[in-house]
Design a protein around this motif. Structure first.
Motif, PDB file in Angstrom:
ATOM      1  N   VAL A  84       0.830  -1.202   0.000  1.00 52.33           N
ATOM      2  CA  VAL A  84       0.000   0.000   0.000  1.00 52.33           C
ATOM      3  C   VAL A  84       0.863   1.250   0.000  1.00 52.33           C
ATOM      4  O   VAL A  84       0.587   2.208  -0.732  1.00 52.33           O
ATOM      5  N   THR A  85       1.932   1.254   0.797  1.00 51.74           N
ATOM      6  CA  THR A  85       2.782   2.450   0.831  1.00 51.74           C
ATOM      7  C   THR A  85       3.547   2.638  -0.472  1.00 51.74           C
ATOM      8  O   THR A  85       3.859   3.770  -0.857  1.00 51.74           O
ATOM      9  N   LEU A  86       3.845   1.549  -1.175  1.00 50.00           N
ATOM     10  CA  LEU A  86       4.560   1.649  -2.440  1.00 50.00           C
ATOM     11  C   LEU A  86       3.654   2.045  -3.595  1.00 50.00           C
ATOM     12  O   LEU A  86       4.036   2.852  -4.450  1.00 50.00           O
ATOM     13  N   TYR A  87       2.456   1.466  -3.633  1.00 52.05           N
ATOM     14  CA  TYR A  87       1.613   1.606  -4.824  1.00 52.05           C
ATOM     15  C   TYR A  87       0.264   2.276  -4.581  1.00 52.05           C
ATOM     16  O   TYR A  87      -0.400   2.674  -5.536  1.00 52.05           O
ATOM     17  N   GLY A  88      -0.173   2.359  -3.320  1.00 49.84           N
ATOM     18  CA  GLY A  88      -1.472   2.935  -3.029  1.00 49.84           C
ATOM     19  C   GLY A  88      -2.556   1.874  -2.918  1.00 49.84           C
ATOM     20  O   GLY A  88      -2.394   0.737  -3.378  1.00 49.84           O
ATOM     21  N   LEU A  89      -3.685   2.257  -2.340  1.00 47.44           N
ATOM     22  CA  LEU A  89      -4.774   1.313  -2.076  1.00 47.44           C
ATOM     23  C   LEU A  89      -5.390   0.747  -3.348  1.00 47.44           C
ATOM     24  O   LEU A  89      -5.655  -0.458  -3.439  1.00 47.44           O
ATOM     25  N   ASP A  90      -5.641   1.587  -4.324  1.00 46.12           N
ATOM     26  CA  ASP A  90      -6.303   1.109  -5.548  1.00 46.12           C
ATOM     27  C   ASP A  90      -5.453   0.061  -6.264  1.00 46.12           C
ATOM     28  O   ASP A  90      -5.959  -0.981  -6.702  1.00 46.12           O
ATOM     29  N   ALA A  91      -4.161   0.330  -6.391  1.00 41.76           N
ATOM     30  CA  ALA A  91      -3.272  -0.620  -7.054  1.00 41.76           C
ATOM     31  C   ALA A  91      -3.154  -1.904  -6.241  1.00 41.76           C
ATOM     32  O   ALA A  91      -3.072  -3.000  -6.810  1.00 41.76           O
ATOM     33  N   ALA A  92      -3.167  -1.778  -4.934  1.00 41.42           N
ATOM     34  CA  ALA A  92      -3.085  -2.959  -4.076  1.00 41.42           C
ATOM     35  C   ALA A  92      -4.309  -3.846  -4.266  1.00 41.42           C
ATOM     36  O   ALA A  92      -4.201  -5.074  -4.396  1.00 41.42           O
ATOM     37  N   ARG A  93      -5.466  -3.230  -4.303  1.00 40.24           N
ATOM     38  CA  ARG A  93      -6.705  -4.001  -4.509  1.00 40.24           C
ATOM     39  C   ARG A  93      -6.714  -4.667  -5.888  1.00 40.24           C
ATOM     40  O   ARG A  93      -7.152  -5.808  -6.036  1.00 40.24           O
ATOM     41  N   ALA A  94      -6.221  -3.969  -6.882  1.00 43.81           N
ATOM     42  CA  ALA A  94      -6.172  -4.520  -8.242  1.00 43.81           C
ATOM     43  C   ALA A  94      -5.229  -5.719  -8.302  1.00 43.81           C
ATOM     44  O   ALA A  94      -5.498  -6.704  -8.998  1.00 43.81           O
ATOM     45  N   GLU A  95      -4.127  -5.653  -7.570  1.00 48.34           N
ATOM     46  CA  GLU A  95      -3.162  -6.750  -7.579  1.00 48.34           C
ATOM     47  C   GLU A  95      -3.716  -7.980  -6.857  1.00 48.34           C
ATOM     48  O   GLU A  95      -3.472  -9.111  -7.286  1.00 48.34           O
ATOM     49  N   VAL A  96      -4.444  -7.777  -5.791  1.00 49.99           N
ATOM     50  CA  VAL A  96      -5.105  -8.900  -5.107  1.00 49.99           C
ATOM     51  C   VAL A  96      -6.047  -9.609  -6.078  1.00 49.99           C
ATOM     52  O   VAL A  96      -6.091 -10.841  -6.152  1.00 49.99           O
ATOM     53  N   LYS A  97      -6.791  -8.820  -6.834  1.00 50.92           N
ATOM     54  CA  LYS A  97      -7.718  -9.374  -7.824  1.00 50.92           C
ATOM     55  C   LYS A  97      -6.966 -10.148  -8.900  1.00 50.92           C
ATOM     56  O   LYS A  97      -7.355 -11.276  -9.262  1.00 50.92           O
ATOM     57  N   ARG A  98      -5.885  -9.589  -9.409  1.00 50.50           N
ATOM     58  CA  ARG A  98      -5.123 -10.241 -10.470  1.00 50.50           C
ATOM     59  C   ARG A  98      -4.525 -11.564 -10.009  1.00 50.50           C
ATOM     60  O   ARG A  98      -4.602 -12.581 -10.720  1.00 50.50           O
ATOM     61  N   LEU A  99      -3.939 -11.562  -8.844  1.00 52.11           N
ATOM     62  CA  LEU A  99      -3.324 -12.777  -8.313  1.00 52.11           C
ATOM     63  C   LEU A  99      -4.361 -13.860  -8.037  1.00 52.11           C
ATOM     64  O   LEU A  99      -4.115 -15.049  -8.275  1.00 52.11           O
ATOM     65  N   SER A 100      -5.508 -13.453  -7.537  1.00 46.45           N
ATOM     66  CA  SER A 100      -6.581 -14.412  -7.267  1.00 46.45           C
ATOM     67  C   SER A 100      -7.058 -15.062  -8.559  1.00 46.45           C
ATOM     68  O   SER A 100      -7.267 -16.284  -8.618  1.00 46.45           O
ATOM     69  N   GLU A 101      -7.211 -14.258  -9.608  1.00 45.15           N
ATOM     70  CA  GLU A 101      -7.638 -14.798 -10.905  1.00 45.15           C
ATOM     71  C   GLU A 101      -6.584 -15.749 -11.466  1.00 45.15           C
ATOM     72  O   GLU A 101      -6.908 -16.784 -12.058  1.00 45.15           O
ATOM     73  N   SER A 102      -5.317 -15.404 -11.302  1.00 45.91           N
ATOM     74  CA  SER A 102      -4.241 -16.263 -11.776  1.00 45.91           C
ATOM     75  C   SER A 102      -4.284 -17.627 -11.103  1.00 45.91           C
ATOM     76  O   SER A 102      -4.136 -18.667 -11.756  1.00 45.91           O
ATOM     77  N   ALA A 103      -4.503 -17.633  -9.783  1.00 46.47           N
ATOM     78  CA  ALA A 103      -4.581 -18.894  -9.037  1.00 46.47           C
ATOM     79  C   ALA A 103      -5.763 -19.733  -9.494  1.00 46.47           C
ATOM     80  O   ALA A 103      -5.647 -20.952  -9.698  1.00 46.47           O
TER      81      ALA A 103
END
Length: 301
Positions: free
Chosen positions: A256-275
């Motif tokens: 979150v400190t590196l990328y911000g909340l929106d990017a963090a939420r988007a990455e959680v979504k991307r990783l979940s879809e990948s799995a």
């Protein structure tokens, strides 16, 4: 405490946290003798609560590849013991210095700092003593041996402990994206990788399938840790059962400190879809896993 067989076969049921709790309690040490304060602290650390994610994932992986025996049980208990020991040591004054976890006093604050250190040491050692019980429960020696090796590697200097060491070393210092990725994949992802890999190995999965489960777990672990970062700034102490804002207090760099909340939420979504996409390529019914990933993705605690 020697594990006792039960009439009810948990493998035929949904792999819930409650069923994992039942298995776990069978393998905890008895609280007696001159060292009973140690075993009491160990048991407190394990039974204080938790979502039992790792044993649930291990059991689901075992079932996904057709596992039906009892040799998985000691590993379900062992991986939760190792996870619990890591939290006990994380909470120590020399580490995160937390006094509350899952809404209750942390082990060191309940039993004293020295007892907290020894409880963690005891859980780590006892976990491998517990794994060895799988040999007497019908496990194939080569599979049980490999599973123990995986657990040791993923929990040790090439896995969870290695990630924790780098995390501590860099606390309060600038952390690059590459370093943060390394910390998360080892500190959080490695033990999830162990869970899915061990379940597959004990069920007789192929080498390629074991590697696929390792990748699934890696994505889930990264998503889980990033979600933790999000919750540390968006949740409440009542929801999490532990103090919020600890990352900021300890001057830790997070996703979150590196990328911000929106990017963090988007990455959680991307990783979940990948799995989930990788799970869909595997044999067997992966519905449980897919639901589990969705639940982790949207969790608020």
């Amino acid at each position: 405490m020697e594990a006792q067989d039960t009439k009810q076969n948990w493998l035929t049921e949904e792999q819930s946290a409650e069923s994992m709790e039942t298995v776990l309690k069978k393998y905890l040490p008895e609280e007696n003798g001159f060292q009973k304060n140690l075993t009491a602290a160990m048991n407190y650390s394990v039974l204080v609560g938790g979502k039992r994610i790792r044993p649930q994932m291990m059991a689901a992986s075992y079932r996904l590849f057709g596992g039906q025996g009892k040799e998985i049980e000691p590993f379900l208990a062992a991986i939760e013991m190792i996870h619990s020991y890591s939290l006990v040591h994380d909470d120590l004054p020399a580490m995160d210095n937390d006094t509350l976890r899952r809404g209750k006093p942390t082990t060191w604050s309940a039993y004293g700092e020295a007892a907290g250190i020894l409880a963690g040491d005891g859980l780590l050692t006892y976990a491998f003593e517990t794994c060895a019980k799988a040999f007497a429960l019908g496990g194939k020696p080569e599979q049980v041996g490999r599973a123990i090796g995986i657990l040791a590697e993923k929990a040790g200097i090439s896995g969870m402990v290695g990630g924790q060491a780098v995390d501590v070393e860099l606390s309060g210092k600038p952390v690059s994206a590459e370093q943060l990725d390394f910390i998360y994949r080892l500190k959080t992802g490695a033990l999830l990788e162990a869970a899915l890999m061990i379940g597959a190995v004990l069920a007789g999965a192929s080498e390629e399938q074991v590697k696929q489960m390792e990748k699934v777990a890696s994505d889930i672990g990264m998503a889980f840790q990033i979600q933790d970062d999000i919750l540390d700034v968006t949740s409440t102490e009542e929801e999490l059962g532990k103090p919020i804002g600890s990352d900021e207090r300890n001057q830790k760099t997070t996703y979150v400190t590196l990328y911000g909340l929106d990017a963090a939420r988007a990455e959680v979504k991307r990783l979940s879809e990948s799995a989930i996409q990788l799970l869909q390529t595997l044999p067997g019914d992966s519905t449980f896993f897919q639901h589990f990933v969705r639940k982790l993705e949207s969790r608020s605690y």
